[in-house]
Scaffold this active site. Structure first.
Site, short mmCIF file in Angstrom:
data_model
loop_
_atom_site.label_atom_id
_atom_site.label_comp_id
_atom_site.label_asym_id
_atom_site.label_seq_id
_atom_site.Cartn_x
_atom_site.Cartn_y
_atom_site.Cartn_z
N PRO A 5 0.84 -1.21 0.00
CA PRO A 5 0.00 0.00 0.00
C PRO A 5 0.87 1.26 0.00
O PRO A 5 1.85 1.33 0.73
CB PRO A 5 -0.78 -0.11 1.31
CG PRO A 5 -0.69 -1.55 1.70
CD PRO A 5 0.63 -2.04 1.19
N CYS B 216 0.28 5.52 0.01
CA CYS B 216 -0.65 6.65 0.07
C CYS B 216 -0.49 7.55 -1.15
O CYS B 216 0.64 7.84 -1.58
CB CYS B 216 -0.41 7.46 1.34
SG CYS B 216 -0.88 6.60 2.85
N ALA C 282 -3.74 2.78 2.48
CA ALA C 282 -4.43 2.91 3.77
C ALA C 282 -5.75 3.65 3.57
O ALA C 282 -5.79 4.80 3.13
CB ALA C 282 -3.55 3.66 4.75
N GLN D 142 -6.11 -2.02 2.28
CA GLN D 142 -5.60 -1.88 3.64
C GLN D 142 -6.56 -1.00 4.44
O GLN D 142 -6.76 0.17 4.11
CB GLN D 142 -4.20 -1.24 3.62
CG GLN D 142 -3.53 -1.20 5.00
CD GLN D 142 -2.21 -0.47 4.98
OE1 GLN D 142 -2.16 0.73 4.77
NE2 GLN D 142 -1.11 -1.20 5.18
N TYR E 296 0.37 4.23 13.54
CA TYR E 296 -1.05 4.56 13.48
C TYR E 296 -1.79 3.85 14.62
O TYR E 296 -1.17 3.22 15.48
CB TYR E 296 -1.60 4.24 12.09
CG TYR E 296 -0.89 5.05 11.02
CD1 TYR E 296 -0.86 6.44 11.08
CD2 TYR E 296 -0.18 4.42 9.99
CE1 TYR E 296 -0.18 7.19 10.13
CE2 TYR E 296 0.51 5.17 9.04
CZ TYR E 296 0.50 6.55 9.12
OH TYR E 296 1.18 7.28 8.18
N ARG F 155 -0.59 -5.78 8.69
CA ARG F 155 0.74 -5.19 8.56
C ARG F 155 1.17 -4.66 9.92
O ARG F 155 0.41 -4.00 10.61
CB ARG F 155 0.75 -4.06 7.54
CG ARG F 155 2.18 -3.66 7.14
CD ARG F 155 2.23 -2.65 6.02
NE ARG F 155 3.53 -2.68 5.38
CZ ARG F 155 3.93 -1.82 4.44
NH1 ARG F 155 3.09 -0.87 4.01
NH2 ARG F 155 5.11 -1.93 3.89
N LEU G 44 13.16 -1.59 1.05
CA LEU G 44 14.25 -1.34 0.10
C LEU G 44 14.63 -2.61 -0.67
O LEU G 44 15.80 -2.94 -0.83
CB LEU G 44 15.47 -0.74 0.80
CG LEU G 44 15.35 0.75 1.18
CD1 LEU G 44 16.62 1.25 1.83
CD2 LEU G 44 15.02 1.60 -0.04
N ARG H 177 7.98 1.75 -3.28
CA ARG H 177 8.45 2.93 -4.02
C ARG H 177 9.08 2.55 -5.35
O ARG H 177 8.97 3.30 -6.33
CB ARG H 177 9.44 3.73 -3.15
CG ARG H 177 8.79 4.24 -1.88
CD ARG H 177 9.72 5.10 -1.05
NE ARG H 177 9.14 5.34 0.26
CZ ARG H 177 9.59 6.24 1.12
NH1 ARG H 177 10.64 6.99 0.81
NH2 ARG H 177 9.01 6.40 2.31
#
Length: 367
Positions: free
Chosen positions: A24, A26, A58, A101, A183, A231, A302, A325
């Protein structure tokens, strides 16, 4: 040799064509919680990537649960309708398994988009009152959140279950509950943010209570032929915080309750965190959780190269590999990984003639 990264895998009753998961990410592009054209284009694009599973970003189970005023939700008919349009558009052209998610931002909610500074918005600029296990702000400059009372906790447990029902109606194949990155659910887990003296604070069993209540409520309404997981942040990277050993105990509890997977990340809870970032830096936690709990495990952090991802699976660090990413930068990452590893991915026939010399066999016909 057959690439292990591109072998099928089952999360409970959900069959995946390979071990690549799009994590996920954002997008900060919803309006009042309602997703629209951006998500249709963004997720539609990723649905042709050849990954085994795509997990949408999310998505808040209540308005105050959004990370930013531009984050999506799934709490009423309007937010459900937005997702229905996106899912219908994707499903015309892609059979890729798609998850969502479900999340609540807790004390980290009500912020501006990152490119607008990322700071918590005041009420006069569209912000709202945040809730958390305890009245401890994330940043000293933030307004202190309101500590949830018993009624508020019960309301949020129900909100997760209600959002899961909507996700099922929408045709999502998996739900990932967000208990990572500082969160709300992570805030209940960590002693740094959970300073309660009732049955939801103190001991590990008490700090697990809210998270397990949410999981149980969602498990009760989420179909068994679809995948349900969580997660987590394996560590806060802060002395006195949430630990990998506690993460293992959570994973064991989730497995006993019928979880299909756990997605192991780290950090995000405290500005005091000290993270030794490097390629695959979170994989030791994934391996620890996988080996100790036996719960199917997604590793992330990564992981950017095909051979690196292949090694994650072949060496047993994790059962599946999440790419985030790197997928934003290269939405065809699985195509290129398959070509490099001598494997195949599923893609619409409109793309088949695009394979370059040496990769002519990378595309397999859709089922």
């Amino acid at each position: 040799m057959t690439s292990q990264l591109f072998t099928p895998y089952a999360l409970g009753g959900l069959s995946l064509p390979n071990r690549i998961v799009i994590a996920p990410m954002c997008q900060y592009s919803a309006a009042n919680g309602v997703v629209g054209d951006w998500h249709l284009m963004h997720l539609g694009n990723l649905s042709h990537s050849g990954a085994g599973l795509l997990i949408a970003e999310a998505t808040a189970v209540s308005p105050e649960g959004r990370i930013s005023d531009r984050c999506p939700g799934l709490w009423d008919d309007a937010t459900e309708s937005g997702w229905a349009r996106v899912m219908a558009g994707i499903r015309q052209y892609s059979a890729m398994p798609i998850g969502i998610q479900l999340a609540h931002a807790g004390r980290k909610g009500g912020c501006a988009a990152p490119w607008l500074g990322g700071k918590q918005l005041p009420l006069s600029e569209g912000g709202w009152f945040n809730v958390a296990p305890s009245a401890v702000p994330f940043d000293p400059s933030d307004a202190a959140p309101q500590a949830l009372d018993a009624a508020g906790i019960k309301r949020l447990v129900q909100a997760f279950a209600d959002a899961a029902r909507r996700a099922d109606r929408l045709g999502f194949d998996a739900v990932e509950l967000h208990a990572a990155h500082g969160y709300l659910m992570h805030e209940f887990l960590s002693p740094l943010t959970n300073q309660r003296s009732d049955e939801y604070g103190g001991s590990l069993a008490n700090r697990l209570r809210f998270v397990l209540e949410v999981f149980d409520a969602v498990r009760a309404v989420w179909p068994r032929h679809k995948a349900l997981g969580m997660r987590v942040s394996a560590t806060d990277w802060v002395d006195g915080g949430w630990t990998p050993e506690e993460t293992v105990e959570l994973a064991k509890e989730l497995k006993a309750r019928g979880a299909d997977f756990i997605h192991v990340s780290s950090g995000g809870l405290s500005l005091e965190q000290k993270i030794p970032v490097g390629p695959g830096y979170q994989l030791p936690f994934a391996r620890q959780v996988k080996e100790a709990s036996g719960l199917p495990t997604i590793g992330v952090g990564l992981i950017t190269e095909a051979k690196q991802a292949e090694a994650v699976v072949t060496e047993g660090d994790a059962d599946l590999v999440a790419v985030a990413r790197a997928m934003l930068y290269d939405p065809r990452w699985p195509w290129h990984a398959a070509a490099e590893l001598g494997a195949q991915v599923q893609a619409p026939p409109q793309f088949w003639r695009g394979a370059p010399r040496g990769a002519e066999g990378v595309f397999s016909p859709l089922p």
